[in-house]
Scaffold this motif. Structure first.
Motif, PDB file in Angstrom:
ATOM      1  N   SER A 122       9.508  91.507  21.773  1.00 38.46           N
ATOM      2  CA  SER A 122       8.591  91.095  20.688  1.00 38.46           C
ATOM      3  C   SER A 122       9.290  90.082  19.565  1.00 38.46           C
ATOM      4  O   SER A 122       8.583  89.314  19.082  1.00 38.46           O
ATOM      5  CB  SER A 122       8.194  92.409  19.882  1.00 38.46           C
ATOM      6  N   TYR A 123      10.763  90.005  19.828  1.00 36.32           N
ATOM      7  CA  TYR A 123      11.542  88.852  18.828  1.00 36.32           C
ATOM      8  C   TYR A 123      11.272  87.679  19.664  1.00 36.32           C
ATOM      9  O   TYR A 123      11.005  86.547  18.914  1.00 36.32           O
ATOM     10  CB  TYR A 123      12.843  89.413  18.900  1.00 36.32           C
ATOM     11  N   THR A 124      11.186  87.670  20.764  1.00 33.09           N
ATOM     12  CA  THR A 124      11.219  86.143  21.584  1.00 33.09           C
ATOM     13  C   THR A 124       9.769  85.771  21.616  1.00 33.09           C
ATOM     14  O   THR A 124       9.237  84.611  21.504  1.00 33.09           O
ATOM     15  CB  THR A 124      11.769  86.238  23.126  1.00 33.09           C
ATOM     16  N   MET A 125       8.788  86.678  21.948  1.00 37.02           N
ATOM     17  CA  MET A 125       7.289  86.287  22.095  1.00 37.02           C
ATOM     18  C   MET A 125       6.663  86.010  20.915  1.00 37.02           C
ATOM     19  O   MET A 125       5.737  85.233  20.781  1.00 37.02           O
ATOM     20  CB  MET A 125       6.847  87.460  22.854  1.00 37.02           C
ATOM     21  N   SER A 126       7.289  86.324  19.516  1.00 37.97           N
ATOM     22  CA  SER A 126       6.675  85.956  18.395  1.00 37.97           C
ATOM     23  C   SER A 126       7.942  84.820  17.682  1.00 37.97           C
ATOM     24  O   SER A 126       7.472  84.363  16.495  1.00 37.97           O
ATOM     25  CB  SER A 126       6.782  87.242  17.531  1.00 37.97           C
ATOM     26  N   ASP A 127       8.732  84.163  18.576  1.00 41.15           N
ATOM     27  CA  ASP A 127       9.647  83.379  17.924  1.00 41.15           C
ATOM     28  C   ASP A 127      10.292  83.652  16.638  1.00 41.15           C
ATOM     29  O   ASP A 127      10.643  82.857  15.837  1.00 41.15           O
ATOM     30  CB  ASP A 127       8.847  81.955  17.567  1.00 41.15           C
ATOM     31  N   LYS A 128      10.584  85.111  16.570  1.00 33.89           N
ATOM     32  CA  LYS A 128      11.659  85.368  15.398  1.00 33.89           C
ATOM     33  C   LYS A 128      12.785  84.925  15.615  1.00 33.89           C
ATOM     34  O   LYS A 128      13.584  84.623  14.401  1.00 33.89           O
ATOM     35  CB  LYS A 128      11.373  87.158  15.251  1.00 33.89           C
ATOM     36  N   VAL A 129      13.273  84.856  16.906  1.00 32.06           N
ATOM     37  CA  VAL A 129      14.885  84.340  17.072  1.00 32.06           C
ATOM     38  C   VAL A 129      14.554  83.231  17.961  1.00 32.06           C
ATOM     39  O   VAL A 129      13.603  82.685  18.852  1.00 32.06           O
ATOM     40  CB  VAL A 129      15.588  85.350  17.782  1.00 32.06           C
ATOM     41  N   SER A 130      15.784  82.308  18.310  1.00 34.32           N
ATOM     42  CA  SER A 130      15.760  81.078  19.031  1.00 34.32           C
ATOM     43  C   SER A 130      16.123  81.672  20.356  1.00 34.32           C
ATOM     44  O   SER A 130      17.040  82.637  20.628  1.00 34.32           O
ATOM     45  CB  SER A 130      16.747  80.012  18.477  1.00 34.32           C
ATOM     46  N   TRP A 131      15.495  81.091  21.462  1.00 35.64           N
ATOM     47  CA  TRP A 131      15.762  81.291  22.732  1.00 35.64           C
ATOM     48  C   TRP A 131      15.270  80.095  23.535  1.00 35.64           C
ATOM     49  O   TRP A 131      14.648  79.313  23.293  1.00 35.64           O
ATOM     50  CB  TRP A 131      14.853  82.391  23.341  1.00 35.64           C
ATOM     51  N   SER A 132      16.120  80.122  24.808  1.00 35.49           N
ATOM     52  CA  SER A 132      15.788  78.841  25.814  1.00 35.49           C
ATOM     53  C   SER A 132      16.297  79.251  26.983  1.00 35.49           C
ATOM     54  O   SER A 132      17.094  80.398  27.319  1.00 35.49           O
ATOM     55  CB  SER A 132      16.795  77.905  25.108  1.00 35.49           C
ATOM     56  N   ILE A 133      15.985  78.298  28.095  1.00 33.13           N
ATOM     57  CA  ILE A 133      16.380  78.754  29.663  1.00 33.13           C
ATOM     58  C   ILE A 133      16.681  77.260  30.136  1.00 33.13           C
ATOM     59  O   ILE A 133      16.053  76.279  29.795  1.00 33.13           O
ATOM     60  CB  ILE A 133      15.133  79.205  30.283  1.00 33.13           C
ATOM     61  N   VAL A 134      17.650  77.363  30.779  1.00 32.40           N
ATOM     62  CA  VAL A 134      18.338  76.075  31.516  1.00 32.40           C
ATOM     63  C   VAL A 134      18.655  76.781  32.707  1.00 32.40           C
ATOM     64  O   VAL A 134      18.999  77.991  33.150  1.00 32.40           O
ATOM     65  CB  VAL A 134      19.534  75.458  30.840  1.00 32.40           C
ATOM     66  N   ALA A 135      18.754  75.455  33.892  1.00 39.26           N
ATOM     67  CA  ALA A 135      19.049  75.933  35.189  1.00 39.26           C
ATOM     68  C   ALA A 135      20.392  75.193  35.694  1.00 39.26           C
ATOM     69  O   ALA A 135      20.528  74.086  35.433  1.00 39.26           O
ATOM     70  CB  ALA A 135      17.798  75.721  36.105  1.00 39.26           C
ATOM     71  N   VAL A 136      21.025  75.899  36.597  1.00 41.93           N
ATOM     72  CA  VAL A 136      21.986  75.506  37.237  1.00 41.93           C
ATOM     73  C   VAL A 136      22.088  75.513  38.726  1.00 41.93           C
ATOM     74  O   VAL A 136      21.202  76.594  39.184  1.00 41.93           O
ATOM     75  CB  VAL A 136      23.588  76.264  36.921  1.00 41.93           C
ATOM     76  N   PRO A 137      22.253  74.587  39.672  1.00 35.97           N
ATOM     77  CA  PRO A 137      22.148  74.894  41.297  1.00 35.97           C
ATOM     78  C   PRO A 137      22.769  76.153  41.526  1.00 35.97           C
ATOM     79  O   PRO A 137      23.981  76.264  41.116  1.00 35.97           O
ATOM     80  CB  PRO A 137      22.456  73.577  41.777  1.00 35.97           C
ATOM     81  N   SER A 138      22.362  76.769  42.631  1.00 38.38           N
ATOM     82  CA  SER A 138      23.069  77.576  43.505  1.00 38.38           C
ATOM     83  C   SER A 138      22.878  77.013  44.730  1.00 38.38           C
ATOM     84  O   SER A 138      21.621  76.345  45.114  1.00 38.38           O
ATOM     85  CB  SER A 138      22.435  78.919  43.526  1.00 38.38           C
ATOM     86  N   PRO A 139      23.681  77.674  45.679  1.00 36.55           N
ATOM     87  CA  PRO A 139      23.395  77.046  47.299  1.00 36.55           C
ATOM     88  C   PRO A 139      22.246  77.461  47.702  1.00 36.55           C
ATOM     89  O   PRO A 139      21.651  76.625  48.388  1.00 36.55           O
ATOM     90  CB  PRO A 139      24.693  77.684  47.965  1.00 36.55           C
TER      91      PRO A 139
END
Length: 410
Positions: free
Chosen positions: A133-150
């Motif tokens: 509920s914190y992330t879906m309402s933007d009450k807190v900062s959140w982010s996703i980044v990616a790194v390769p896996s084999p």
């Protein structure tokens, strides 16, 4: 042109300074895989350098995960550690920032029991409901980044020599996240301004509904009253700006829960629960999914839609031009973070509260009363192509083409 190490450090800085936008004295929580350790160390260093108070890293491991799905008893998948959920809730209440650094294997759980995946996802959804509920309402900062896996690199680049697959995927990730620009941060700010312009135009028009047509798709989506089109930048409860997905090419809003009718067909595989769902279609009546079809992964898709009542409805409608840096690579990434930013998409499940006027301060019941869908899940799937057309209809019945042949018509 910067070398690989320079790009890697730029990428780490971008994740910390633009993605979650860590503030002095703030705690950063990182969830990630053991295979990401070298990059995670760079992120941790960057976070402390700009003033983070503490950086907490929670690790997972694909081999351990796969072993559990193969050998653990069934009841293990109906439980979720309460201490972890409570810990994340407490950190969110204390204004921590949350960064996911993913290195996915799209086929990690292929061949395992679909009901185990469904039970595990449902148990996690229930336990993490307050935190989400914190992330879906933007009450807190959140982010996703990616790194390769084999495994991920091999899936995306099967025709490249194994020794070069991860390098090829790194190149694709760097291109998608604007690491090849002379000033990536400036490039991101410029990109966000372009997306803001598209969102502003759509907000001015106040479309009542959208009509999608493409091969296998004839779908009408009514939009929630008071809906707001959102672009890349978000603002948390403290007023700090963050970018939840890196990369991102989308402008999105919330559909009216009971206002979706017709059939929509996928245009890219969906990686969900360690399995791929391919060539699928969903049919809606009065908002609810009444039929699902899939060439591969049908049981996984059926279990997803049956997670709870809200999983049979939509929570997001997102517009992404077919001509975009990610789409122009002609790659299928088998990962939603990238594939959803190469294609118009929809999301099964929970709506973002900030997609309607006043939504950030509404409780769950108020959100539902204002037309938003509620669910334990939120799963994006891709429907865009060069053959997709979208027409918007305003309250007075006048119509305007929004997308023509897969791209913006304005």
């Amino acid at each position: 042109m910067p070398n690989f190490q320079e790009k890697l450090e730029r990428y780490a800085a971008l994740a910390v300074e633009v993605g979650v936008n860590v503030q002095p004295g703030q705690t950063l929580v990182i969830s990630t895989s053991l295979s990401c350790a070298p990059f995670v160390r760079l992120v941790v260093k960057k976070a402390y350098e700009i003033g983070a108070k503490n950086v907490h890293v929670e690790w997972n491991d694909d081999v351990v995960t796969r072993t559990k799905y193969e050998l653990a008893p069934d009841e293990a998948f109906t439980e979720y550690p309460e201490w972890r959920a409570k810990g994340w809730e407490q950190m969110a209440a204390d204004n921590a920032a949350f960064l996911s650094i993913i290195a996915p294997n799209p086929d990690l759980l292929k061949g395992t029991k679909p009901e185990r995946i469904a039970n595990a996802n449902k148990a996690a959804g229930i336990a993490l409901k307050t935190w989400r509920s914190y992330t879906m309402s933007d009450k807190v900062s959140w982010s996703i980044v990616a790194v390769p896996s084999p495994d991920w690199a091999a899936k995306v680049f099967p025709d490249v020599e194994p020794s070069g697959q991860e390098d090829a995927l790194w190149d694709a990730i760097f291109a998608a996240t604007r690491m090849n620009e002379e000033d990536p941060v400036a490039a991101w700010k410029s990109h966000i301004e372009v997306l803001d312009t598209k969102a502003s135009h759509l907000n001015e028009k106040k479309f009542r509904k959208l009509h999608y047509t493409a091969p296998g798709t004839d779908l009408t989506i009514e939009l929630a009253p008071g809906h707001i089109w959102i672009s890349a930048g978000s603002e948390n409860a403290k007023g700090d700006i963050f970018v939840a997905n890196m990369p991102t090419e989308e402008v999105f809003t919330a559909p009216l829960r009971g206002g979706v009718n017709g059939t929509v067909s996928s245009t890219k595989p969906l990686s969900y629960g360690g399995n791929l769902i391919k060539d699928f279609s969903l049919t809606f009546k009065d908002g609810q999914i009444i039929d699902v079809q899939a060439e591969e992964g049908l049981e996984v898709l059926k279990n997803l839609v049956a997670t709870d009542e809200g999983a049979a409805y939509l929570g997001e409608v997102a517009l992404v031009p077919h001509r975009s840096p990610i789409s122009d690579t002609n790659l299928v990434f088998y990962n939603t973070l990238f594939d959803e930013n190469a294609s118009c998409h929809l999301a099964i499940g929970k709506a973002y509260a900030f997609c309607i006027e006043g939504g950030k301060t509404m409780n769950e019941e108020e959100q539902v009363a204002n037309g938003l869908n509620n669910s334990l899940v939120h799963v994006d799937f891709m429907i865009g192509s060069a053959e997709l057309n979208i027409e918007g209809e305003r309250v007075d019945g006048t119509k305007e083409t929004i997308f023509r042949n897969g791209n913006w018509a304005f």
